[in-house]
Design an enzyme around this catalytic site. Structure first.
Site, PDB file in Angstrom:
ATOM      1  N   GLY A 192       2.942 -13.687  -3.815  1.00 40.01           N
ATOM      2  CA  GLY A 192       3.128 -14.886  -4.614  1.00 40.01           C
ATOM      3  C   GLY A 192       3.548 -14.629  -6.046  1.00 40.01           C
ATOM      4  N   ARG A 193       4.478 -13.707  -6.237  1.00 36.44           N
ATOM      5  CA  ARG A 193       4.956 -13.344  -7.582  1.00 36.44           C
ATOM      6  C   ARG A 193       3.792 -12.941  -8.489  1.00 36.44           C
ATOM      7  NH1 ARG A 193      10.394 -14.329  -7.863  1.00 36.44           N
ATOM      8  NH2 ARG A 193      11.231 -15.813  -6.352  1.00 36.44           N
ATOM      9  N   SER A 217       8.305 -11.153  -2.445  1.00 38.33           N
ATOM     10  CA  SER A 217       7.212 -11.814  -3.178  1.00 38.33           C
ATOM     11  C   SER A 217       6.057 -12.167  -2.247  1.00 38.33           C
ATOM     12  CB  SER A 217       7.716 -13.066  -3.897  1.00 38.33           C
ATOM     13  OG  SER A 217       8.627 -12.727  -4.915  1.00 38.33           O
ATOM     14  N   PRO A 218       5.589 -11.212  -1.426  1.00 40.31           N
ATOM     15  CA  PRO A 218       4.521 -11.536  -0.462  1.00 40.31           C
ATOM     16  C   PRO A 218       3.150 -11.669  -1.095  1.00 40.31           C
ATOM     17  CG  PRO A 218       5.033  -9.208  -0.353  1.00 40.31           C
ATOM     18  CD  PRO A 218       6.034  -9.812  -1.295  1.00 40.31           C
ATOM     19  N   TYR A 242      19.731  -6.213  -9.981  1.00 42.54           N
ATOM     20  CA  TYR A 242      18.485  -5.802 -10.623  1.00 42.54           C
ATOM     21  C   TYR A 242      18.798  -4.869 -11.801  1.00 42.54           C
ATOM     22  CZ  TYR A 242      16.361  -7.423  -6.225  1.00 42.54           C
ATOM     23  OH  TYR A 242      15.984  -8.160  -5.120  1.00 42.54           O
ATOM     24  N   GLY A 298      -2.641 -11.147 -10.685  1.00 43.59           N
ATOM     25  CA  GLY A 298      -1.734 -10.683 -11.729  1.00 43.59           C
ATOM     26  C   GLY A 298      -1.404 -11.709 -12.787  1.00 43.59           C
TER      27      GLY A 298
END
Length: 328
Positions: free
Chosen positions: A202-203, A199-200, A54, A209
């Site tokens: 869904g990104r 990613s809970p 990251y 978003g």
């Protein structure tokens, strides 16, 4: 709501820190990232998840420099296995590589102990038993508290667990990505391994978003993902709108509904939504004790059947780096 992770009780909702350094557009400044991390601990977040990749070490450095004085306040997870060499990257889970990467992570994180250390991806050139053997030695040395796997199959999990108990398996999981239900969720329950859902929301799509993927910045990782393509997006947006209506019906935000659905999948499941926004950070944690009604969970299951979203979650090159089971 507390759940067990590597022998520790942690909040069921933790913080995925990737977005503070990389992946979803322009990351926040170090000052803004510092503010968010301190706000997370002040709110009660006690599980922070990072990785060497990251920001090519930036994320570990940010956490180390920001929170060294509050190290006892949180459970710390990091990962190795994806190695960056200049502008190139490779998967490398050889014991000697793991050994060196762990020492670097400890230095960057300004700590002598990482509570949970994952293999970030499967290395198809190295038997998983050899990699786990090296991590087991790190546990014995007190450098890590537990061993984790990421984006690997139930079969790999069982082979790894035959060498040393596996504390966690981390894989993408949300209503619109249900692959773990094929085998990994059940294998985790059998082996007393915590399932960590990344990613809970869904990104971001299940957190209101993303409405127009074409507006995402050029460096946003989602631009390369098939579900965000011009061809697939109309189908997926219709699913998202139906999901948002369910959230409104329940008096929660879409993100809160998605997180509650994920946590309803079993007492061995925790979630690590990521964000670079303090309001979203607060939103994700605010209803962590809300239990989704079973009939609403069933309606989400019926809406997001495994075949409902248009497009796979990864392009073929990225899919080839994981061993998670896929729906036909």
């Amino acid at each position: 709501m507390k759940r067990t992770l590597a022998g520790r009780d942690v909040e069921a909702i933790g913080l995925g820190c990737m977005g503070l350094s990389w992946a979803y557009g322009t990351p926040p400044s170090n000052e803004d990232g510092t503010r968010l991390l301190h706000r997370a601990l002040d709110l009660g977040y006690d599980h922070l998840d990072t990785a060497r990749i990251y920001g090519a070490g930036h994320n570990e450095t940010l956490i180390g420099e920001t929170l060294a004085g509050r190290r006892d306040a949180f459970f710390l997870a990091s990962k190795t296995g994806i190695i960056i060499d200049g502008d190139k990257r490779r998967i490398d889970c050889r014991p000697e590589t793991i050994r060196g990467a762990l020492e670097t992570s400890l230095q960057l994180l300004k700590t002598d102990h990482i509570d949970l250390y994952y293999l970030h991806r499967p290395d198809f050139t190295v038997p998983i038993e050899e990699s786990i053997g090296e991590l087991a030695r790190a546990v014995e040395a007190g450098k890590i508290g537990g061993i984790g796997l990421s984006e690997m199959s139930a079969e790999t999990l069982r082979r790894a667990a035959a060498v040393h108990p596996i504390a966690a398996m981390q894989t993408e999981y949300s209503p619109w990505t249900r692959n773990p239900e094929i085998a990994v969720l059940e294998a985790c329950a059998e082996l007393c391994t915590t399932f960590v859902a990344f990613s809970p929301v869904g990104r971001g799509v299940l957190a209101n978003g993303v409405r127009n993927p074409a507006a995402l910045t050029d460096k946003d990782l989602r631009r390369s993902m098939p579900r965000f393509s011009a061809e697939n997006w109309p189908t997926n947006l219709a699913l998202i709108d139906a999901f948002n209506a369910l959230a409104a019906e329940q008096g929660v935000t879409p993100a809160q509904l998605s997180l509650a659905w994920v946590l309803s999948r079993g007492p061995h499941v925790v979630a690590i939504p990521g964000t670079a926004s303090i309001p979203h950070l607060e939103e994700n944690f605010a209803r962590g004790d809300w239990v989704i009604p079973s009939e609403i969970a069933a309606r989400i299951d019926a809406l997001f059947t495994p075949e409902a979203p248009a497009g796979p979650r990864y392009v073929p090159a990225a899919q080839a780096t994981v061993s998670t089971e896929e729906f036909a």
